[in-house]
Design a protein around this motif. Structure first.
Motif, PDB file in Angstrom:
ATOM      1  N   LEU A   8      53.915  30.518 -48.112  1.00 51.51           N
ATOM      2  CA  LEU A   8      53.514  28.947 -47.536  1.00 51.51           C
ATOM      3  C   LEU A   8      52.811  29.521 -45.600  1.00 51.51           C
ATOM      4  N   PRO A   9      52.672  28.192 -44.938  1.00 54.43           N
ATOM      5  CA  PRO A   9      52.871  28.349 -43.299  1.00 54.43           C
ATOM      6  C   PRO A   9      53.922  28.069 -42.742  1.00 54.43           C
ATOM      7  N   GLU A  10      53.999  27.873 -41.284  1.00 53.62           N
ATOM      8  CA  GLU A  10      55.174  28.062 -41.218  1.00 53.62           C
ATOM      9  C   GLU A  10      55.666  27.212 -41.080  1.00 53.62           C
ATOM     10  N   ALA A  11      54.766  26.008 -41.030  1.00 46.43           N
ATOM     11  CA  ALA A  11      55.081  24.210 -40.710  1.00 46.43           C
ATOM     12  C   ALA A  11      55.758  23.736 -41.506  1.00 46.43           C
ATOM     13  N   ARG A  12      54.895  24.361 -43.026  1.00 46.47           N
ATOM     14  CA  ARG A  12      55.456  23.820 -45.284  1.00 46.47           C
ATOM     15  C   ARG A  12      56.609  24.528 -45.173  1.00 46.47           C
ATOM     16  N   ARG A  13      57.029  25.383 -44.525  1.00 52.80           N
ATOM     17  CA  ARG A  13      58.666  26.666 -45.478  1.00 52.80           C
ATOM     18  C   ARG A  13      59.573  25.287 -45.073  1.00 52.80           C
ATOM     19  N   MET A  14      60.314  25.570 -45.518  1.00 49.49           N
ATOM     20  CA  MET A  14      61.988  24.950 -45.825  1.00 49.49           C
ATOM     21  C   MET A  14      62.603  25.825 -44.574  1.00 49.49           C
ATOM     22  N   ARG A  15      62.830  25.168 -44.007  1.00 44.73           N
ATOM     23  CA  ARG A  15      64.289  25.635 -42.318  1.00 44.73           C
ATOM     24  C   ARG A  15      65.685  25.637 -42.457  1.00 44.73           C
ATOM     25  N   PHE A  16      67.015  26.116 -42.789  1.00 44.14           N
ATOM     26  CA  PHE A  16      67.615  25.057 -42.757  1.00 44.14           C
ATOM     27  C   PHE A  16      68.693  25.624 -41.870  1.00 44.14           C
ATOM     28  N   ARG A  17      69.534  24.257 -40.904  1.00 44.07           N
ATOM     29  CA  ARG A  17      69.915  24.775 -39.217  1.00 44.07           C
ATOM     30  C   ARG A  17      71.687  25.208 -40.277  1.00 44.07           C
ATOM     31  N   ILE A  18      72.523  25.603 -39.578  1.00 47.74           N
ATOM     32  CA  ILE A  18      73.514  25.848 -40.102  1.00 47.74           C
ATOM     33  C   ILE A  18      74.500  25.474 -38.665  1.00 47.74           C
ATOM     34  N   GLY A  19      75.837  24.753 -38.937  1.00 46.71           N
ATOM     35  CA  GLY A  19      76.896  25.047 -38.221  1.00 46.71           C
ATOM     36  C   GLY A  19      78.476  25.376 -38.498  1.00 46.71           C
ATOM     37  N   ILE A  20      79.063  26.400 -38.449  1.00 48.95           N
ATOM     38  CA  ILE A  20      80.471  26.472 -38.465  1.00 48.95           C
ATOM     39  C   ILE A  20      81.453  26.182 -37.637  1.00 48.95           C
ATOM     40  N   ASN A  21      82.527  26.293 -38.284  1.00 50.43           N
ATOM     41  CA  ASN A  21      83.330  25.391 -36.813  1.00 50.43           C
ATOM     42  C   ASN A  21      84.414  26.129 -37.765  1.00 50.43           C
ATOM     43  N   LEU A  22      86.129  26.072 -37.179  1.00 52.21           N
ATOM     44  CA  LEU A  22      87.136  26.753 -37.134  1.00 52.21           C
ATOM     45  C   LEU A  22      88.319  25.934 -37.220  1.00 52.21           C
ATOM     46  N   GLY A  23      88.933  25.078 -38.114  1.00 58.71           N
ATOM     47  CA  GLY A  23      89.588  23.527 -37.586  1.00 58.71           C
ATOM     48  C   GLY A  23      90.655  23.026 -38.732  1.00 58.71           C
ATOM     49  N   ASP A  24      91.273  22.962 -38.342  1.00 58.98           N
ATOM     50  CA  ASP A  24      92.182  21.520 -39.031  1.00 58.98           C
ATOM     51  C   ASP A  24      91.524  20.289 -39.804  1.00 58.98           C
ATOM     52  N   VAL A  25      91.640  20.024 -40.356  1.00 57.49           N
ATOM     53  CA  VAL A  25      91.086  18.974 -41.575  1.00 57.49           C
ATOM     54  C   VAL A  25      91.905  18.338 -42.766  1.00 57.49           C
ATOM     55  N   MET A  26      91.467  16.918 -43.019  1.00 55.78           N
ATOM     56  CA  MET A  26      92.378  15.912 -43.876  1.00 55.78           C
ATOM     57  C   MET A  26      91.875  16.826 -44.878  1.00 55.78           C
ATOM     58  N   VAL A  27      92.494  16.485 -45.602  1.00 55.80           N
ATOM     59  CA  VAL A  27      92.194  16.813 -47.465  1.00 55.80           C
ATOM     60  C   VAL A  27      92.415  15.823 -48.504  1.00 55.80           C
ATOM     61  N   ASP A  28      91.970  14.967 -49.052  1.00 61.12           N
ATOM     62  CA  ASP A  28      91.551  13.774 -49.929  1.00 61.12           C
ATOM     63  C   ASP A  28      90.971  14.216 -51.227  1.00 61.12           C
ATOM     64  N   GLY A  29      91.762  14.587 -51.994  1.00 65.92           N
ATOM     65  CA  GLY A  29      91.430  15.280 -53.249  1.00 65.92           C
ATOM     66  C   GLY A  29      90.055  16.840 -52.933  1.00 65.92           C
ATOM     67  N   SER A  30      89.310  16.402 -52.886  1.00 60.03           N
ATOM     68  CA  SER A  30      88.511  17.575 -53.591  1.00 60.03           C
ATOM     69  C   SER A  30      87.134  17.442 -51.856  1.00 60.03           C
ATOM     70  N   ASP A  31      87.530  16.231 -51.019  1.00 62.42           N
ATOM     71  CA  ASP A  31      86.917  16.014 -50.034  1.00 62.42           C
ATOM     72  C   ASP A  31      87.447  16.470 -48.864  1.00 62.42           C
ATOM     73  N   ILE A  32      86.803  16.619 -47.397  1.00 64.04           N
ATOM     74  CA  ILE A  32      87.596  16.800 -46.657  1.00 64.04           C
ATOM     75  C   ILE A  32      86.781  16.099 -45.253  1.00 64.04           C
ATOM     76  N   TYR A  33      87.842  15.856 -44.262  1.00 64.39           N
ATOM     77  CA  TYR A  33      87.654  14.865 -43.723  1.00 64.39           C
ATOM     78  C   TYR A  33      88.090  15.259 -42.100  1.00 64.39           C
ATOM     79  N   GLY A  34      87.237  14.826 -40.943  1.00 63.20           N
ATOM     80  CA  GLY A  34      87.951  14.821 -39.856  1.00 63.20           C
ATOM     81  C   GLY A  34      87.603  15.969 -38.501  1.00 63.20           C
ATOM     82  N   ASP A  35      87.610  15.767 -37.362  1.00 61.58           N
ATOM     83  CA  ASP A  35      86.734  16.723 -36.643  1.00 61.58           C
ATOM     84  C   ASP A  35      86.706  17.749 -37.087  1.00 61.58           C
ATOM     85  N   GLY A  36      87.350  18.561 -37.751  1.00 65.32           N
ATOM     86  CA  GLY A  36      86.884  20.198 -37.554  1.00 65.32           C
ATOM     87  C   GLY A  36      85.011  20.386 -38.887  1.00 65.32           C
TER      88      GLY A  36
END
Length: 280
Positions: free
Chosen positions: A89-117
């Protein structure tokens, strides 16, 4: 009695498709099939590195890892694996992901997580380049001497809905480290100019290639309407140039098209942001 809120320290990885709206406009069934295929590959790598997928909405993936090193290594392998997909595929049609990673404190609600982390990881993902990885300062502190990759120091970044600036680093997948050196006295040295630009200083040719790549990625990420208006505007300018600049006329149709395309793009973006805000 109100149930006590559970919290934990964890490493959060957020991934999102660059130019997803543009890809869907061009080919909805094909883009959805590609997204499913890429997510399966990502899920396999996340499981291999002892992580778990927390949530998937739209084109995004949120995962958490007990190990910071495993999270960054997983992100590197994801980008390396996906970069080899669909080479025809030409570059304009290829799927590219952006990734961000953080280490932080999170709130836990069942299997979900929330907060600034989680929020910081999501904002870093938004600032990453297509096919790139951005990590926060706490992540860098844990992994910079444990992985055979380099890191470009981008300095403190002001991110949405987070009061304090977030120190950020770009993972240099080539393995060469640029950015701030280690300080013997423990103080954080001022970032170098090359680190802020994100480009190695080894000559004019490297700088030119970097600029071309940045412009190419920028154009590829533009919505189709705005990209078409820019191309037509350049074409009109060339016609005006070769027919003689004694009478300049190209700017009238060019400005009209760019204005209409910009307003249309803003309208589409507002609608997209409203949908995402509803999910957040």
């Amino acid at each position: 009695m109100t149930e006590k809120l559970k919290r934990r320290l964890t490493t959060v990885l957020c991934a999102d498709v660059s130019g997803y709206t543009r890809l869907m406009e061009a080919d909805e069934p094909g883009t959805l099939a590609t997204l499913r295929r890429y997510r399966m590959a990502m899920a396999s790598l996340i499981e291999r590195h002892d992580g778990r997928i927390v949530n998937t909405w739209g084109d995004a993936v949120i995962a958490e890892f007990p190990s910071v090193v495993e999270a960054v290594q997983c992100a590197i392998e994801i980008q390396q694996e996906l970069s080899t997909q669909d080479p025809h595929l030409p570059e304009a049609r290829r799927m590219r992901f952006r990734i961000g990673i953080n280490l932080g404190d999170v709130m836990v609600d069942g299997s979900d997580i929330y907060g600034d982390g989680v929020n910081i990881a999501a904002r870093l993902q938004e600032m990453a380049e297509p096919g790139g990885i951005l990590i926060s300062g706490p992540v860098y502190d844990q992994v910079h001497n444990k992985l055979s990759v380099g890191f470009d120091y981008l300095g403190p970044q002001q991110v949405k809905n987070v009061a304090a600036p977030v120190a950020s680093y770009r993972v240099a997948l080539s393995g060469t480290t640029f950015g701030q050196p280690e300080s013997k006295d423990g103080l954080e040295p001022a970032p170098k100019a090359t680190a802020l630009s994100g480009a190695p200083s080894f000559g004019v040719q490297a700088g030119s290639r970097t600029r071309v790549r940045v412009v190419s990625n920028w154009l590829a990420d533009l919505p189709r309407a705005l990209r078409a208006a820019l191309v037509i505007s350049v074409f009109l300018f060339l016609i005006n140039l070769f027919s003689g600049l004694h009478r300049v006329w190209f700017h009238w149709p060019a400005v009209s098209m760019l204005l209409i395309a910009t307003l249309w793009t803003m309208f589409r973006q507002v609608r997209k942001n409203k949908r995402r805000t509803g999910r957040d």
